[in-house]
Design an enzyme around this catalytic site. Structure first.
Site, PDB file in Angstrom:
ATOM      1  N   LYS A  15      -4.408   1.370 -13.032  1.00 36.40           N
ATOM      2  CA  LYS A  15      -4.759   0.156 -12.286  1.00 36.40           C
ATOM      3  C   LYS A  15      -4.791  -1.053 -13.208  1.00 36.40           C
ATOM      4  O   LYS A  15      -4.961  -0.932 -14.411  1.00 36.40           O
ATOM      5  CB  LYS A  15      -6.142   0.326 -11.629  1.00 36.40           C
ATOM      6  CG  LYS A  15      -6.207   1.440 -10.599  1.00 36.40           C
ATOM      7  CD  LYS A  15      -5.373   1.122  -9.403  1.00 36.40           C
ATOM      8  CE  LYS A  15      -5.491   2.226  -8.359  1.00 36.40           C
ATOM      9  NZ  LYS A  15      -4.490   2.152  -7.363  1.00 36.40           N
ATOM     10  N   CYS A  16      -4.654  -2.219 -12.608  1.00 37.32           N
ATOM     11  CA  CYS A  16      -4.686  -3.498 -13.295  1.00 37.32           C
ATOM     12  C   CYS A  16      -5.929  -3.587 -14.177  1.00 37.32           C
ATOM     13  O   CYS A  16      -7.007  -3.205 -13.721  1.00 37.32           O
ATOM     14  CB  CYS A  16      -4.694  -4.603 -12.244  1.00 37.32           C
ATOM     15  SG  CYS A  16      -4.644  -6.262 -12.911  1.00 37.32           S
ATOM     16  N   PRO A  17      -5.797  -4.010 -15.395  1.00 35.27           N
ATOM     17  CA  PRO A  17      -4.661  -4.634 -16.066  1.00 35.27           C
ATOM     18  C   PRO A  17      -3.849  -3.676 -16.937  1.00 35.27           C
ATOM     19  O   PRO A  17      -2.994  -4.112 -17.704  1.00 35.27           O
ATOM     20  CB  PRO A  17      -5.334  -5.692 -16.939  1.00 35.27           C
ATOM     21  CG  PRO A  17      -6.582  -5.007 -17.410  1.00 35.27           C
ATOM     22  CD  PRO A  17      -7.028  -4.181 -16.204  1.00 35.27           C
TER      23      PRO A  17
END
Length: 78
Positions: A15-17
């Site tokens: 998942k981001c980042p």
């Protein structure tokens, strides 16, 4: 593109980042002009990866949806 000329970097499940951070780190190890294929399931990657390429001067050669994620073909700046 022939298999010998590409590196597939599987970042599915992150998942981001993390997809951008890991892509940036991997890009540092590549020769100028090299291609890398980044595969991710992070929905924000369709915003983050093009932005990363623009910021760092890399060329986003291709962006396409795949299954439950997205595939990006990036050429490292010369």
């Amino acid at each position: 593109m022939p298999d010998a000329d590409r590196l597939i970097y599987d970042l599915k499940g992150l998942k981001c980042p993390l997809p951008v951070l890991k892509t940036r780190k991997r890009m540092k190890t590549l020769a100028p002009g090299a291609l890398i294929i980044v595969e991710t399931t992070d929905p924000l990657a369709i915003i983050d990866i093009p932005h990363f390429c623009n910021e760092d001067g890399h060329s986003l050669e291709q962006s396409e949806p795949m299954g439950t994620g997205h595939r990006f073909v990036i050429r490292k700046k010369a």
